[in-house]
Design a protein around this motif. Structure first.
Motif, PDB file in Angstrom:
ATOM      1  N   ALA A 281      39.989  38.499  53.680  1.00 10.52           N
ATOM      2  CA  ALA A 281      41.173  37.725  52.831  1.00 10.52           C
ATOM      3  C   ALA A 281      40.464  37.149  51.497  1.00 10.52           C
ATOM      4  CB  ALA A 281      41.746  36.700  53.704  1.00 10.52           C
ATOM      5  N   THR A 282      39.480  36.582  51.489  1.00 11.79           N
ATOM      6  CA  THR A 282      38.746  36.054  50.230  1.00 11.79           C
ATOM      7  C   THR A 282      38.927  36.825  49.138  1.00 11.79           C
ATOM      8  OG1 THR A 282      37.699  34.298  51.550  1.00 11.79           O
ATOM      9  CG2 THR A 282      36.883  34.699  49.471  1.00 11.79           C
ATOM     10  N   ARG A 283      38.432  38.247  49.714  1.00 14.14           N
ATOM     11  CA  ARG A 283      38.156  39.162  48.490  1.00 14.14           C
ATOM     12  C   ARG A 283      39.272  39.510  48.038  1.00 14.14           C
ATOM     13  NH1 ARG A 283      34.104  41.175  52.064  1.00 14.14           N
ATOM     14  NH2 ARG A 283      35.468  42.425  53.376  1.00 14.14           N
ATOM     15  N   ARG A 284      40.591  39.610  48.675  1.00 20.22           N
ATOM     16  CA  ARG A 284      41.891  40.130  48.279  1.00 20.22           C
ATOM     17  C   ARG A 284      42.422  38.784  47.334  1.00 20.22           C
ATOM     18  NH1 ARG A 284      45.131  43.562  46.078  1.00 20.22           N
ATOM     19  NH2 ARG A 284      47.287  43.119  46.448  1.00 20.22           N
ATOM     20  N   LEU A 285      42.229  37.624  47.660  1.00 20.35           N
ATOM     21  CA  LEU A 285      42.832  36.553  46.908  1.00 20.35           C
ATOM     22  C   LEU A 285      42.163  36.305  45.693  1.00 20.35           C
ATOM     23  CD1 LEU A 285      43.727  33.096  48.151  1.00 20.35           C
ATOM     24  CD2 LEU A 285      42.285  33.364  46.127  1.00 20.35           C
ATOM     25  N   LEU A 286      40.666  36.627  45.647  1.00 22.76           N
ATOM     26  CA  LEU A 286      39.942  36.290  44.307  1.00 22.76           C
ATOM     27  C   LEU A 286      40.213  37.532  43.278  1.00 22.76           C
ATOM     28  CD1 LEU A 286      36.259  35.487  45.547  1.00 22.76           C
ATOM     29  CD2 LEU A 286      38.059  34.079  44.619  1.00 22.76           C
ATOM     30  N   LYS A 287      40.454  38.833  43.917  1.00 17.49           N
ATOM     31  CA  LYS A 287      40.932  39.848  43.264  1.00 17.49           C
ATOM     32  C   LYS A 287      42.024  39.765  42.342  1.00 17.49           C
ATOM     33  CE  LYS A 287      41.608  44.956  43.465  1.00 17.49           C
ATOM     34  NZ  LYS A 287      41.792  46.019  44.229  1.00 17.49           N
ATOM     35  N   LEU A 288      43.064  39.052  43.163  1.00 11.85           N
ATOM     36  CA  LEU A 288      44.488  38.841  42.765  1.00 11.85           C
ATOM     37  C   LEU A 288      44.275  37.686  41.394  1.00 11.85           C
ATOM     38  CD1 LEU A 288      46.774  38.630  45.839  1.00 11.85           C
ATOM     39  CD2 LEU A 288      46.560  40.311  43.972  1.00 11.85           C
TER      40      LEU A 288
END
Length: 292
Positions: A281-288
């Motif tokens: 989930a963290t990877r997704r949020l940081l990408k966004l």
């Protein structure tokens, strides 16, 4: 007269994947005699080996509270050690335990469609804690007491401390008598989060996720056309499809709930994504947040 040959001919073929499996026991308090099943391991006749946890993180949290993370780290150490042993030795015998208190049960034979199916049988036959529902209800607007949200936030902040100020943000609208509580609200993106876990509370958590989708829609419609955010997304924690501690039926139920959330989000151009861990989930949020 009963035609037994005809009846036997209607039976489905037996699964053709053969393996042996063992439970992995841990004695949390030395010399207490108490044992819990922390993992299961399978060794297929084709040489495939797999070890999976039989104790979910939410169960450990309910039992051990603030000590649950170190406890889960111990389980991971045991799993990694046994996985390496099976990969290299192709036998359950002579495993060198990474710490005391670990014990393997007697090997049992099983048939299934694949090794994950064998592991699911193993969990259902040896790990009673996997079937218990310890997951407490979460208030719709109260991310503070949500263990998944807390772990997600902590992982993001550990990677990017400057984003801490955007968590648990309040969003005010002229048309609402209350402020919305948004999980992550920066000038760039609005992100809410939730979870879908098989069990008696799954429909409740589905309703929570729908409510958080509506909150994102409220943000989107009221943030103003002069400085709209680039993205609005609901990130939902769910078990992985090959999680052996859940049955195929339970995983299919999760898929159905996720599809329903996707349909609801698509109507308003709000994306729904899933994550199987806080790191995911963290990877997704940081990408966004970075705009990629």
């Amino acid at each position: 007269m009963i035609n037994f040959d005809g009846l036997l001919g209607q039976l489905p073929d037996l699964p053709n994947y053969q393996a042996k499996w063992v439970p992995v026991y841990l004695e949390p308090m030395m010399a207490s005699g108490e044992r819990i099943t922390i993992a299961v391991a399978a060794l297929g006749y084709d040489g495939t080996a797999m070890v999976r946890s039989a104790l979910r993180a939410e169960k450990a949290k309910a039992m051990y509270a603030e000590k649950s993370d170190p406890f889960m780290d111990l389980i991971k150490t045991a799993i990694d050690s046994l996985q390496f042993h099976l990969d290299t030795r192709q036998t359950f015998a002579d495993w060198v335990r990474p710490f005391s208190g670990l014990e393997l049960g007697e090997p049992r034979s099983a048939l299934s469609s694949d090794i994950i199916g064998v592991l699911r049988q193993a969990v259902s036959m040896s790990a009673s804690l996997s079937a218990l529902d310890f997951d407490a209800p979460v208030e719709k607007d109260n991310y503070k007491n949500d263990s998944w949200a807390n772990k997600f936030r902590d992982t993001v902040v550990a990677n990017s401390p400057w984003l801490d100020k955007y968590f648990r943000a309040r969003f005010s609208t002229r048309n609402s008598s209350r402020d919305l509580r948004v999980f992550f609200l920066s000038p760039n993106i609005a992100v809410n989060t939730g979870k879908l876990i098989p069990g008696s509370g799954i429909s409740y958590h589905f309703d929570i996720n729908k409510s958080r989708l509506l909150d994102l829609l409220t943000v989107k419609e009221n943030e103003g056309s002069m400085a709209p955010r680039n993205h609005h997304e609901l990130i939902v924690y769910r078990p992985a499809n090959d999680d052996a501690s859940y049955s195929k039926i339970q995983i299919k139920a999760i898929d159905a709930y996720v599809n329903a959330l996707n349909d609801a989000g698509d109507k308003h151009n709000i994306r729904v994504t899933t994550a199987v861990s806080a790191e995911d989930a963290t990877r997704r949020l940081l990408k966004l947040e970075s705009g990629f």
